[in-house]
Scaffold this active site. Structure first.
Site, PDB file in Angstrom:
ATOM      1  N   HIS A  67     -11.651  -1.551   4.103  1.00 37.56           N
ATOM      2  CA  HIS A  67     -11.684  -1.547   2.287  1.00 37.56           C
ATOM      3  C   HIS A  67     -12.658  -2.559   1.826  1.00 37.56           C
ATOM      4  CE1 HIS A  67      -9.218   1.487   0.819  1.00 37.56           C
ATOM      5  NE2 HIS A  67      -8.583   1.617   1.933  1.00 37.56           N
ATOM      6  N   HIS A  83      -7.670  -1.161  -4.952  1.00 35.93           N
ATOM      7  CA  HIS A  83      -7.975  -1.624  -3.738  1.00 35.93           C
ATOM      8  C   HIS A  83      -8.905  -3.057  -3.841  1.00 35.93           C
ATOM      9  CE1 HIS A  83      -6.867   2.284  -2.832  1.00 35.93           C
ATOM     10  NE2 HIS A  83      -6.253   1.870  -1.538  1.00 35.93           N
ATOM     11  N   PHE A 133      -1.395   7.426   4.444  1.00 34.46           N
ATOM     12  CA  PHE A 133      -1.164   6.466   3.555  1.00 34.46           C
ATOM     13  C   PHE A 133       0.002   5.433   3.753  1.00 34.46           C
ATOM     14  CE2 PHE A 133      -3.699   8.858   0.256  1.00 34.46           C
ATOM     15  CZ  PHE A 133      -4.760   8.360   0.670  1.00 34.46           C
ATOM     16  N   HIS A 151      -4.577   6.596  -5.384  1.00 35.76           N
ATOM     17  CA  HIS A 151      -5.791   7.381  -4.962  1.00 35.76           C
ATOM     18  C   HIS A 151      -6.073   8.719  -5.673  1.00 35.76           C
ATOM     19  CE1 HIS A 151      -3.881   5.141  -1.609  1.00 35.76           C
ATOM     20  NE2 HIS A 151      -5.149   4.857  -1.172  1.00 35.76           N
ATOM     21  N   HIS A 206     -10.415   6.966   7.744  1.00 27.31           N
ATOM     22  CA  HIS A 206      -9.206   6.772   7.915  1.00 27.31           C
ATOM     23  C   HIS A 206      -8.759   7.883   9.073  1.00 27.31           C
ATOM     24  CE1 HIS A 206      -7.048   3.596   5.143  1.00 27.31           C
ATOM     25  NE2 HIS A 206      -7.991   4.142   4.423  1.00 27.31           N
ATOM     26  N   HIS A 208     -14.421   7.033   2.932  1.00 33.75           N
ATOM     27  CA  HIS A 208     -13.044   6.452   3.024  1.00 33.75           C
ATOM     28  C   HIS A 208     -12.014   7.275   3.736  1.00 33.75           C
ATOM     29  CE1 HIS A 208      -9.073   5.772   1.388  1.00 33.75           C
ATOM     30  NE2 HIS A 208      -9.340   4.608   1.762  1.00 33.75           N
ATOM     31  N   HIS A 246       0.901  -1.280  -0.037  1.00 34.67           N
ATOM     32  CA  HIS A 246      -0.206   0.111   0.137  1.00 34.67           C
ATOM     33  C   HIS A 246       0.881   1.377   0.154  1.00 34.67           C
ATOM     34  CE1 HIS A 246      -3.097   2.901   1.832  1.00 34.67           C
ATOM     35  NE2 HIS A 246      -3.546   2.328   0.431  1.00 34.67           N
TER      36      HIS A 246
HETATM   37 CU1  C2O Z   1      -5.240   3.299  -0.345  1.00 30.40          CU
HETATM   38 CU2  C2O Z   1      -7.963   3.372   2.325  1.00 30.40          CU
HETATM   39  O1  C2O Z   1      -6.535   3.867   1.141  1.00 30.40           O
END
Ligand code: C2O
Length: 349
Positions: free
Chosen positions: A280, A124, A267, A115, A250, A246, A93
């Protein structure tokens, strides 16, 4: 016309670009892939195969949770340089977010990020797909389905409590301590910790879901904007659900005291927290659901998107090249989501 699908110069992993004062060293590059064993993905589920059914975390029985915990524990126990290990999976990631891969020449100066463009959902999806296969393989159950954190239903609107058990492989220390259960998630969180009574928060959240899912009535609004070979800006624009819930979730989970809200809030460390994978899974489910919401809700049919490529390790530690086109239908990848109530469909803000 010439294809402008993205292909990466995967033979070279550059040092990742990290924020100031990172909490870990900057070795985001996964173990060196073996290109002689590169395989092109072709492992489609046969039409008659039983589909893996991804279920909401809050509806799992203890046995199922125990299997999931065991799988994560086994991934964590693998040698650090095994591409199937938990830390190597987390590095995938970081490498794909923080500029470690550049595009193929002559675009080698363009740093890639999965992203803030139309690659958010397909990347993802593939990432969770291989994670699920590795996990299933390690626990000896190739049919194991990744659970999803059903944060779009009232029952799922708090962090599942197993993630906060210090003895669980799902535990992670770097989280916002005031957001542990039974605190209700804020799907529209902006790092402000004003308190809203639970019932009210639930209804705000349902309103957020309606807005992000139902009102995103075009492909670009939901999926994010095109990024093609030759474009300078790899961040042309986010889809609705990438913005929230999303990104907001985070930040909501990430630590309050770490400089960049590590782990989940930035990230380069996000995928070091096991909750990343159930978050995810639900994001991925949103993509599948959105396509059923009516007219105009369909995937891009653009060949530059469909032919773009990423690379992952599978459960045999083989290095696999995948194309976006091969992930648009979850059934071809062998899984579906359990049908559960969508309370937000009934709650226009
Ligand atoms: Cu690649 Cu939830 O991020």
């Amino acid at each position: 016309s010439v294809s402008k699908a993205i292909s990466l110069n995967i033979t070279h992993c550059f040092p990742a670009e990290l924020p100031s004062n990172p909490i870990t060293d900057n070795h985001c590059c996964p173990s060196k892939p073996s290109f002689s064993n590169l395989i092109d993905f072709k492992d489609f589920a046969s039409p008659n195969a039983t589909l893996r059914v991804r279920k909401p975390f809050h509806m799992l029985d203890e046995q199922y949770i125990a299997k999931f915990e065991k799988g994560i524990a086994l991934m964590k126990a693998l040698p650090q340089d095994d591409p199937r290990s938990f830390i190597q999976q987390a590095k995938v990631h970081c490498a794909y977010c923080n500029g470690a891969y550049h595009l193929e020449p002559p675009f080698q100066d363009t740093k890639f990020d999965i992203h803030v463009s139309w690659f958010f959902f397909p990347f993802h999806r593939w990432y969770m797909y291989f994670f699920e296969r590795i996990l299933g393989n390690l626990i000896g159950d190739p049919d194991f389905a990744l659970p999803f954190w059903n944060w779009d239903s009232a029952e799922g609107m708090q962090m599942p409590s197993c993630f906060t058990d210090h003895n669980s492989s799902l535990y992670n220390q770097l989280r916002h301590q005031k957001h542990l259960p039974p605190h209700v998630v804020d799907l529209n969180y902006h790092l402000d910790d004003s308190y809203v009574p639970s019932q009210q928060q639930v209804s705000y959240n349902l309103g957020t879901m309606y807005k992000q899912m139902v009102l995103a009535s075009t492909t670009e609004l939901f999926m994010g904007s095109p990024f093609r070979l030759g474009d300078n800006n790899p961040h042309p624009g986010m889809g609705s659900v990438e913005v929230a819930p999303h990104n907001t979730l985070h930040s909501w989970i990430g630590g309050a005291d770490t400089p960049h809200h590590e782990d989940m809030g930035t990230f380069y460390t996000a995928a070091r927290d096991p909750i990343f994978y159930v978050h995810h899974a639900n994001m991925d489910r949103m993509w599948a659901i959105w396509k059923t919401l009516g007219e105009g809700r369909r995937d891009y049919s653009d060949e530059d998107w469909l032919d773009s490529e990423f690379y992952f390790y599978d459960e045999n530690a083989d290095f696999v090249r995948v194309k976006v086109r091969d992930c648009v239908d979850t059934k071809k990848l062998g899984y579906v989501y359990q049908d559960v109530d969508l309370p937000w469909l009934r709650t226009p803000p």
